[in-house]
Design an enzyme around this catalytic site. Sequence first.
Site, mmCIF file in Angstrom:
data_model
loop_
_atom_site.group_PDB
_atom_site.id
_atom_site.type_symbol
_atom_site.label_atom_id
_atom_site.label_comp_id
_atom_site.label_asym_id
_atom_site.label_seq_id
_atom_site.Cartn_x
_atom_site.Cartn_y
_atom_site.Cartn_z
ATOM 1 N N GLU A 1 -16.304 -10.818 3.545
ATOM 2 C CA GLU A 1 -15.161 -10.558 2.657
ATOM 3 C C GLU A 1 -14.597 -11.866 2.099
ATOM 4 O O GLU A 1 -14.317 -11.973 0.904
ATOM 5 C CB GLU A 1 -14.081 -9.807 3.438
ATOM 6 N N CYS B 1 -8.245 -2.084 4.300
ATOM 7 C CA CYS B 1 -8.168 -3.266 5.175
ATOM 8 C C CYS B 1 -9.509 -3.643 5.780
ATOM 9 O O CYS B 1 -9.703 -4.771 6.201
ATOM 10 C CB CYS B 1 -7.225 -3.041 6.344
ATOM 11 N N GLU C 1 0.829 -1.201 0.000
ATOM 12 C CA GLU C 1 0.000 0.000 0.000
ATOM 13 C C GLU C 1 0.868 1.259 0.000
ATOM 14 O O GLU C 1 0.542 2.256 -0.659
ATOM 15 C CB GLU C 1 -0.919 -0.020 1.235
ATOM 16 N N GLU D 1 -14.324 -12.238 -5.696
ATOM 17 C CA GLU D 1 -12.980 -11.804 -6.142
ATOM 18 C C GLU D 1 -11.873 -12.487 -5.352
ATOM 19 O O GLU D 1 -10.712 -12.454 -5.769
ATOM 20 C CB GLU D 1 -12.804 -10.293 -5.938
ATOM 21 N N LYS E 1 -15.490 -9.693 7.968
ATOM 22 C CA LYS E 1 -14.464 -10.551 7.356
ATOM 23 C C LYS E 1 -15.077 -11.840 6.817
ATOM 24 O O LYS E 1 -14.555 -12.454 5.886
ATOM 25 C CB LYS E 1 -13.376 -10.884 8.385
ATOM 26 N N GLU F 1 2.055 1.720 -3.404
ATOM 27 C CA GLU F 1 0.945 2.223 -4.223
ATOM 28 C C GLU F 1 0.743 3.721 -4.001
ATOM 29 O O GLU F 1 0.556 4.480 -4.963
ATOM 30 C CB GLU F 1 -0.336 1.453 -3.862
ATOM 31 N N SER G 1 -7.279 1.999 -2.095
ATOM 32 C CA SER G 1 -6.118 1.167 -2.401
ATOM 33 C C SER G 1 -6.588 -0.170 -2.968
ATOM 34 O O SER G 1 -7.568 -0.747 -2.491
ATOM 35 C CB SER G 1 -5.314 0.927 -1.126
ATOM 36 N N CYS H 1 -10.257 -2.016 14.672
ATOM 37 C CA CYS H 1 -10.601 -3.448 14.786
ATOM 38 C C CYS H 1 -10.793 -3.887 16.236
ATOM 39 O O CYS H 1 -11.530 -4.823 16.510
ATOM 40 C CB CYS H 1 -9.516 -4.297 14.155
#
Lengths: 388, 597
Positions: free
Chosen positions: B373, B311, B284, B378, B370, B287, B331, B527
């Site tokens: 996710e 994240c 990141e 993908e 999560k 990037e 990102s 988190c």
Amino acid sequence: MENTRPKRVDIIFLMEGIDPIKVVENAIKKSPDDIILDMIDSGLKGRGGAGFPTGLKWKFTRNEDSYDKYVICNADEGEPGTFKDREILDRVPEKVFAGLAICGYTIGAREGFIYLRGEYNFLLPALNEKLDVFNAGLKKIGLDFTIQMRSGSGAYICGEESALFESMEGKRGEPRNKPPYPTVAGYLGKPTAINNVETLVYAFMIARIGPEKFKEMGTKDSRGSKVFSISGDTPKAGISELELGMSVQQFVDEFGDGDTKAVQVGGASGGCVPRKMFKETIIGYEGIPTGGSMMLFNSSRSMYNVLHDYLEFFTEESCGQCTPCRVGCQQLLKGIEAVKRGEKNPGYLDDLKKLAKTMKVAAKCGLGQSVANPFISIVSNFKEEIIY
Amino acid sequence: MSKYLVNLTINDIPVSVPEGTTILAAAKKLDFRIPTLCYHEDLCVAGNCRVCVVEQVGGRALIAACATPVSEGMQIHTNSAVVRTARKTIIELLLSEHNSDCTKCYKNGNCELQSLAHEYRVGDHVFIDLVNGKHRSIDDLSPSIIKDDSKCIRCQRCVRTCDELQGVSALAVAYKGDHQKISTFLDHPLVEVVCTNCGQCVNRCPVGALIEKTYVEEVWDVINNPNKHVVVQTAPAVRVAIGEELGYNPGERLTGKMVTALKRLGFDSVLDTDFTADLTILEEGTELLTRLKRAVVDKDPTVALPMTTSCSPGWIKFIEHTFPEYLPNVSTCKSPQQMFGALAKTYYAQKKGLKAQDITVVSIMPCTAKKYEANRPEMRSSGYKDVDYVLTTRELGMMIKQAGINFQNLEDSAYDSIMGESTGAAVIFGATGGVMEAALRTVYELVTGREVPFANLNILPVRGMEGVKEAKVKIEGCLPEWKFLDGIEVSCAVAHSLAHARKLMQAVKDGTAHYHFIEVMACPGGCLGGGGQPIPTNEDIRAKRAAAIYGEDEGLPLRKSHENPEVKMIYEEFLGAPNSHKSHSLLHTHYLVRKQY
């Protein structure tokens, strides 16, 4: 008024020789404080049913230090058996507008609203047309105050003042916690004087001719007169404006069909007066207060059905946010059904009365608190009709 | 706090508290606990369950202690006869409307209504059962959250959480009276609306109406399957919260014991999401530098800045729904969890001589999003589902208890290798501002060759529980290849909880705020306050977990992501360089525009 007939009065609908804008123009020659003194002196109490002294309400709102204040006319007339506000708005809307304007001047508000019951939307075109003329009239006399219409969507709970504010703000109509009260934080969190339609017309009358004539009528606790919505087993159903202070007996003598066994005073959320208590019960704040609904029942009626209807109404119209009201209404309804079917013994009615008492003290707003009124009065006085 | 003190008595004991204090808080000061259900410290007051009603002498009705401020001379009774009757009746009413199948309930033992029913010894209550005969649906279509209306007590904590805290409003009150319920847009299932799966509602639901979808049984099955090599990864925030499930006070750092417990549970390899957190910083950070270079040197008008972190899967779904025009700014890095999964089934498999299809990746996450996710289509760049099962901190606690492990007596052990190495920079991913801090530690040093100019590497402006934090770091004395950045003041913002993220993004959209880099974490506190963390939660608990996280960072020998030896190794052996072609195919992803309801 012992043994006399209820005295008919003609104040609310009287229009002859009255120019509402002129009345406003004259009224605002007085200082706001003087208007408040007149209102307090008159003894006028809110005609929606709760009976808060109107002068004090205006005074509290006036005393708040805020650039923005509002005055709202509560025309969300949803109480079963009440139809007086519809009649007032249909026949003498300018007097309501003028009452709002006088209140606005008194408390220091520049905007007023009429929150109209969704089912009364048919009145809107005429009201808006008349409002345009009236608002222009206010401009002409130099009063910085305009009135707008707001429409409800059919929820009974939105007649509760804080739920009404929520609804006006575009939110779900749910009552707020109090305090703060509307006079401190109402519509948009600003000081707000919210008055019933009829209250504003009486305020208009007091501003027009002073408090004396109003004060002369009624009793110490219940000054003046009131518009009643009379329905049920009566040959004289409709609207009547009567001096306050009569007993239920006097009322029944005038409006009953000769076989009246009970009068439900104050709509579904009011109390049921059985025949044996007609004489001792005064219609007013010293006895049984009412927002105007008087439903008469004769001996052909089942009080179980009456109560069942009311409970169905409350079960559906509770906003559902607080436990005592949301669940309590369902329990009362299912409870009397179970007793009727014999699934619960008659003693269960005592448990339900206790529940109703808890609802009265623990519910968040007036709706949940007042379910106990019809429940306890009907179950106590017509127990055998509930059971058998 | 107001300067005026108000005097009142509670149960005849005098007390003085500042004006504006609620009766509930005043009673607490005198060590009187008034029971509550709809009240939650993180949320605005509702006053709708009415369990906290108290008696005011001279009052017409009882008043809600949570919603009523004290007033001078008030005399309050919190346990009088009328209060007790009302309170017990209210609990009975709630139970009559609640599916009280407690022994089969996921929240059995951690249910506020159950505790109250027990406290008041509600027996075979008198009221008619209202649960049966009502059409109350169970929505279990989401991979993250199950919503069971038959358990709902309409306290609206979830609604307030979703609206106030998260600014999402996927959950709202619908209908009225006996039909009133907590619902979604047109009663659609949670997977079909703007729900971000953040699980903050789950954290606050007092009963079992909103729970995580559990995969504990599936994980036991793979552990017990001899043909599967089961790899477990643990997120940074789990190690400072797992203790709360196992009898510790909030804020205990239990990394070593947790690793031992995971080994005892039977995982074949216990690895650390911290490893891919460090990797994320390199990917990141690179990037970000690439985007800055395109903006500053190439003057490319199409480069999307500010760049935001990626994240937090709650944040990703939120921006996909709410600010889809800003998706190019996000990102492209996968979250550390997903990077880990992709590498476990490629790099790790290769190093261990295993086939990808024989590896099962389990994550222990502080997060319910999560779970969603891991199920995104993908997330299959290894050719298989990169992460097979996601468990929350709570579910790990459950497994440890089920296995009969006496956690408190466990010895510490270290993570396995490879992909078990961590730095302090990775650990602080678990707190709001952590990714920003870790990124600055690495990027600054990469560009200037010097450590970031904050005492002891602690970038305090991005720490703490402020909703939106800002920091500016002036870049000076750049290495030759980064000369173009010399003199640039990198402007950063950090937001946690989606309501704050919305505010921040709106400011960016309105052009009233200008940044290069934005970190967003969907949950309050980051988190560590995630939707999969132990219940209850409040600001105090979250602050303790945060202190533990920063303590862990300071205690580690390596505190910069680029110093992680395993990270260096993976670039040498496998990935080549940050943002390489291989990195892109395994570690980066793309986003979808989603509907607005």
